[in-house]
Write a protein that holds these residues in place. Structure first.
Motif, mmCIF file in Angstrom:
data_model
loop_
_atom_site.group_PDB
_atom_site.id
_atom_site.type_symbol
_atom_site.label_atom_id
_atom_site.label_comp_id
_atom_site.label_asym_id
_atom_site.label_seq_id
_atom_site.Cartn_x
_atom_site.Cartn_y
_atom_site.Cartn_z
ATOM 1 N N HIS A 165 47.288 28.761 34.782
ATOM 2 C CA HIS A 165 45.920 28.492 34.322
ATOM 3 C C HIS A 165 45.132 29.747 33.949
ATOM 4 O O HIS A 165 43.994 29.650 33.526
ATOM 5 N N PHE A 166 45.738 30.913 34.135
ATOM 6 C CA PHE A 166 45.071 32.141 33.720
ATOM 7 C C PHE A 166 45.517 32.496 32.302
ATOM 8 O O PHE A 166 46.637 32.189 31.902
ATOM 9 N N SER A 167 44.643 33.170 31.578
ATOM 10 C CA SER A 167 45.036 33.653 30.261
ATOM 11 C C SER A 167 45.876 34.920 30.429
ATOM 12 O O SER A 167 45.931 35.498 31.514
ATOM 13 N N ALA A 168 46.501 35.319 29.329
ATOM 14 C CA ALA A 168 47.329 36.532 29.375
ATOM 15 C C ALA A 168 46.469 37.739 29.743
ATOM 16 O O ALA A 168 46.870 38.590 30.541
ATOM 17 N N ARG A 169 45.256 37.780 29.163
ATOM 18 C CA ARG A 169 44.386 38.920 29.432
ATOM 19 C C ARG A 169 43.965 38.954 30.907
ATOM 20 O O ARG A 169 43.976 40.008 31.528
ATOM 21 N N GLU A 170 43.631 37.772 31.446
ATOM 22 C CA GLU A 170 43.251 37.704 32.861
ATOM 23 C C GLU A 170 44.421 38.126 33.750
ATOM 24 O O GLU A 170 44.248 38.872 34.710
ATOM 25 N N THR A 171 45.609 37.629 33.415
ATOM 26 C CA THR A 171 46.802 37.949 34.203
ATOM 27 C C THR A 171 47.018 39.456 34.253
ATOM 28 O O THR A 171 47.211 40.041 35.329
ATOM 29 N N LEU A 172 46.963 40.072 33.079
ATOM 30 C CA LEU A 172 47.205 41.516 33.015
ATOM 31 C C LEU A 172 46.055 42.296 33.661
ATOM 32 O O LEU A 172 46.277 43.321 34.319
ATOM 33 N N SER A 173 44.857 41.782 33.480
ATOM 34 C CA SER A 173 43.687 42.463 34.054
ATOM 35 C C SER A 173 43.768 42.469 35.584
ATOM 36 O O SER A 173 43.458 43.479 36.232
ATOM 37 N N LEU A 174 44.211 41.345 36.152
ATOM 38 C CA LEU A 174 44.349 41.278 37.616
ATOM 39 C C LEU A 174 45.449 42.223 38.100
ATOM 40 O O LEU A 174 45.300 42.898 39.125
ATOM 41 N N LEU A 175 46.543 42.278 37.334
ATOM 42 C CA LEU A 175 47.618 43.203 37.725
ATOM 43 C C LEU A 175 47.140 44.656 37.622
ATOM 44 O O LEU A 175 47.430 45.475 38.493
ATOM 45 N N ALA A 176 46.409 44.931 36.558
ATOM 46 C CA ALA A 176 45.886 46.290 36.382
ATOM 47 C C ALA A 176 44.949 46.653 37.534
ATOM 48 O O ALA A 176 44.979 47.775 38.046
ATOM 49 N N GLY A 177 44.138 45.684 37.943
ATOM 50 C CA GLY A 177 43.235 45.916 39.070
ATOM 51 C C GLY A 177 44.002 46.198 40.349
ATOM 52 O O GLY A 177 43.672 47.125 41.097
ATOM 53 N N ALA A 178 45.038 45.396 40.584
ATOM 54 C CA ALA A 178 45.831 45.572 41.814
ATOM 55 C C ALA A 178 46.564 46.907 41.812
ATOM 56 O O ALA A 178 46.755 47.515 42.865
ATOM 57 N N GLY A 179 46.952 47.362 40.616
ATOM 58 C CA GLY A 179 47.733 48.597 40.534
ATOM 59 C C GLY A 179 46.914 49.811 40.171
ATOM 60 O O GLY A 179 47.472 50.871 39.902
#
Lengths: 338, 336
Positions: B96-110
């Motif tokens: 249910h997340f968009s690609a941008r949200e998915t990557l943004s969350l990963l970027a935040g975590a990393g």
């Protein structure tokens, strides 16, 4: 810290979190609306009306009583078989005194904040705990199920840190939902009391008692959310937590309750979890065993009692919390991720 | 050239009361040098994904030694994780997340700058679809997103498990170009794939695994050369002359396999020998062609997974090295 913030963002972005929170708030709003419309303020007219109704009720009782006395006298004089249906001495049939019929019985329902608000904290806690449990289970369960947890661990290969950070984010989110909701709950029922009841006798002690009950409710919701989170993490699926709870409720609670009742076990409720939840909220639950009779000096029969205190509930909560979260952490540390 | 990834004697055993003991990895070795595109090949169930998962700390090994960028893993994984981008098996994202949200969350975590999100979305061709939910994506688009997530960290070592899975032909070519350009920029890429033609085109070196052990490794040309059988295909003007030709060639010490309309010869040093021998018998050659070995045939030979008519090969039916008569490795070892 970045992981914590990210997990908070992830929690807030999830549709399930939003819908469940909204649903919980909707149910709570319905409760407030329901209480508002089923209560009314007691004014002089309502009081007079209740007094008239009490008087009429007393007069009806006196008439019925006199009729019953007459039937008794008649049956005794005739010596019919029906005489056995009446007391031996018809003189013992006496009309009720006027004060036996209380005016308050005929008053419409009214919301006395001091008297009634404490009880409303129970459904508030139940809803918050339910939302916390399912959102907590889904938050980690869906991550396992969709492979999100694996992705995250490729970025942050510290398993316990990741799991505990997720839990911290969940609990923060729940506090962020629960505190304003509880404040709104206080405010809403204060308004209900102002417009549909009474706010009298609200001393600082009463406020303190409500605040502490609210705090215990928050703690219970946080513990429940943690258990849902830990169960779903153990089973690596949301269904593990939800299924586990359904199994516990159906088999462990209803089934156990029926079994204990059939076996005639004393204080069967002492084996059921909801008793401890209520004891935690109300500080004490007194269970009664009506199968035993302790005669008093006045010839009354009093049942045996067993008190479940909030301290006992807290021991149970701590043990459950530690065992289930400990198992989830152990599994997270030891089990392969495939 | 320094090694970016080294694995020595890696073991992973699964024990089950019902299914017994299975050695997923049985003393597996691997080495990948800096700046290379390294192909990691093996049949289904051979231990490829187990190796990658173990390397990335998702599976606990039972023995062996692994290093990434000179650090022993899994102990030092937290220190090197920021320099390793990986996708393992099929891409999995929250639908249910968009690609941008998915990557943004990963970027935040990393702790990766958010501007990298748009950079990698552009790189994998998802820029215009980045706002759509992942559940609406095709397999190929999810694969692109997975590659984007692996590239987000701008890693020194990129591990891609079946990156071309689900991609259209254009996407496969783009992925090939991207992989090569990443390697040219200094990134080391480990590529696990079953599209052996792609591997042969892209990779500098390969490791072939079968039943948890390495059966071949080294530069692609070296592996091909070492498993080249010097085979030659011969056709005659008259098909009826094939038995006579086969007899003459066999007498000369050449291994001959008769086919319906041609002969396959093995152990031929000089093709001219064949024409001379046949001409002496009055037989005239219409085609004499050396059969070029490719990675697919080497792979099938080494892992013994070539399909046999009438047989249904099971997943674990492949070659295990180490016993007598088993294929050897293409040279080298730990630190070689």
């Amino acid at each position: 810290m970045s992981l914590y913030r990210t997990e908070l963002r992830r929690l807030a972005k999830r549709r399930f979190t939003r819908w469940m929170s909204l649903l919980g708030l909707l149910v709570l709003a319905l409760v407030v609306i329901g209480v508002f419309f089923t209560n009314e303020k007691i004014d002089a007219a309502a009081l007079a009306k209740a007094e008239r109704a009490a008087e009429q009720q007393w007069q009806r009782d006196v008439r019925h009583n006199a009729q019953y006395r007459a039937e008794c006298d008649e049956a005794k004089a005739a010596g019919t078989a029906q005489a056995q249906d009446f007391p031996q001495d018809c003189a013992s049939i006496q009309p009720p005194p006027r004060e036996a019929i209380a005016t308050r019985w005929f008053l419409p329902s009214t919301f006395d904040f001091r008297q009634n608000f404490g009880d409303t904290l129970l459904p508030l806690t139940a809803i918050l705990a339910l939302v916390g449990f399912v959102v907590g289970a889904s938050f980690v369960g869906a991550e396992w199920n969709t492979g999100g947890m694996m992705n995250l661990l490729l970025w942050r290969p510290r398993r316990l840190t990741v799991l505990l950070t997720k839990l911290a984010a969940l609990l923060t989110g729940l506090v962020a939902l629960a505190v304003p909701t509880t404040l709104l709950w206080f405010g809403s029922f204060w308004l209900v009391a102002v417009f549909r009841g009474s706010t009298a006798k609200m001393t600082s002690g009463a406020w303190q008692s409500f605040a502490l009950t609210g705090l215990r409710g928050l703690v219970l919701a946080l513990v429940t959310a943690t258990i849902g989170f830990a169960l779903a993490s153990l089973g690596r699926h949301t269904a593990m937590a939800l299924g586990g709870v359904i199994a516990l409720m159906v088999v462990g609670q209803f089934g156990l309750g029926i079994l204990l009742a059939m076996a005639g076990v004393r204080f069967a409720e002492a084996w059921l979890l909801p008793t401890y939840a209520v004891a935690w909220m109300r500080k004490k639950v007194t269970l009664e065993d009506w199968n035993t009779c302790q005669a008093t000096y006045f010839g009354e029969c009093k049942p045996d009692t067993l008190e479940i205190t909030w301290q006992q509930s807290s021991v149970l909560m701590v043990v459950g919390f530690v065992v289930i979260l400990g198992a989830a952490l152990w599994a997270m540390r030891r089990r392969d991720i495939s | 050239m320094p090694a970016v990834l080294e694995i020595e004697g890696l073991r992973k055993t699964y024990r089950s009361r019902r299914r017994g003991t299975r050695h997923a990895l049985d003393g597996f070795d691997m080495r990948v040098d800096e700046g290379q595109v390294h192909g990691f090949l093996g049949p289904n169930g051979s231990g490829k994904t187990t190796t990658l998962r173990t390397l990335l700390g998702l599976i606990r090994p039972d023995g062996g030694r692994m290093t990434i960028l000179g650090h022993e893993v899994p102990a030092a994984l937290p220190a090197v994780a920021g320099q390793v981008g990986a996708i393992v098996e099929s891409p999995q994202f929250f639908p249910h997340f968009s690609a941008r949200e998915t990557l943004s969350l990963l970027a935040g975590a990393g702790e990766v700058p958010q501007h990298r999100v748009d950079e990698v979305l552009e790189l994998v061709g998802l820029r215009d679809r980045a706002g759509e939910r992942v559940k609406t994506y095709s397999l190929g688009m999810k694969q692109r997103l997975a590659v984007a997530s692996a590239l987000l960290k701008n890693p020194k070592l990129l591990i891609l498990d079946e990156p071309a899975n689900g991609l259209d032909p254009g996407g496969i070519r783009e992925m090939r170009t991207l992989t090569r350009s990443l390697a040219e920029s200094g990134m080391t890429v480990v590529l696990s794939s079953h599209i052996l033609g792609e591997i042969q085109l892209i990779c500098d070196s390969v490791t072939i695994i079968s039943l948890g052990r390495r059966v071949a490794f080294g530069p692609v040309e070296q592996v091909l050369a070492q498993h080249s059988s010097a085979a030659v295909r011969v056709r005659l003007e008259a098909v009826t002359d094939l038995p006579v030709a086969a007899e003459a060639l066999t007498r000369a010490g050449i291994r001959v396999t008769g086919q319906a309309d041609h002969l396959m010869l093995a152990g031929v040093d000089k093709p001219a020998t064949v024409t001379r021998l046949l001409a002496e018998q009055g037989l005239y050659v219409s085609e004499l062609a050396p059969v070029a070995v490719d990675l697919e045939s080497v792979f099938l030979e080494l892992t013994a997974t070539a399909p046999v008519p009438g047989q249904h090969r099971q997943v674990d039916q492949s070659t295990k090295v180490g016993g007598a008569g088993q294929p050897g490795t293409a040279g080298g070892g730990w630190g070689a």
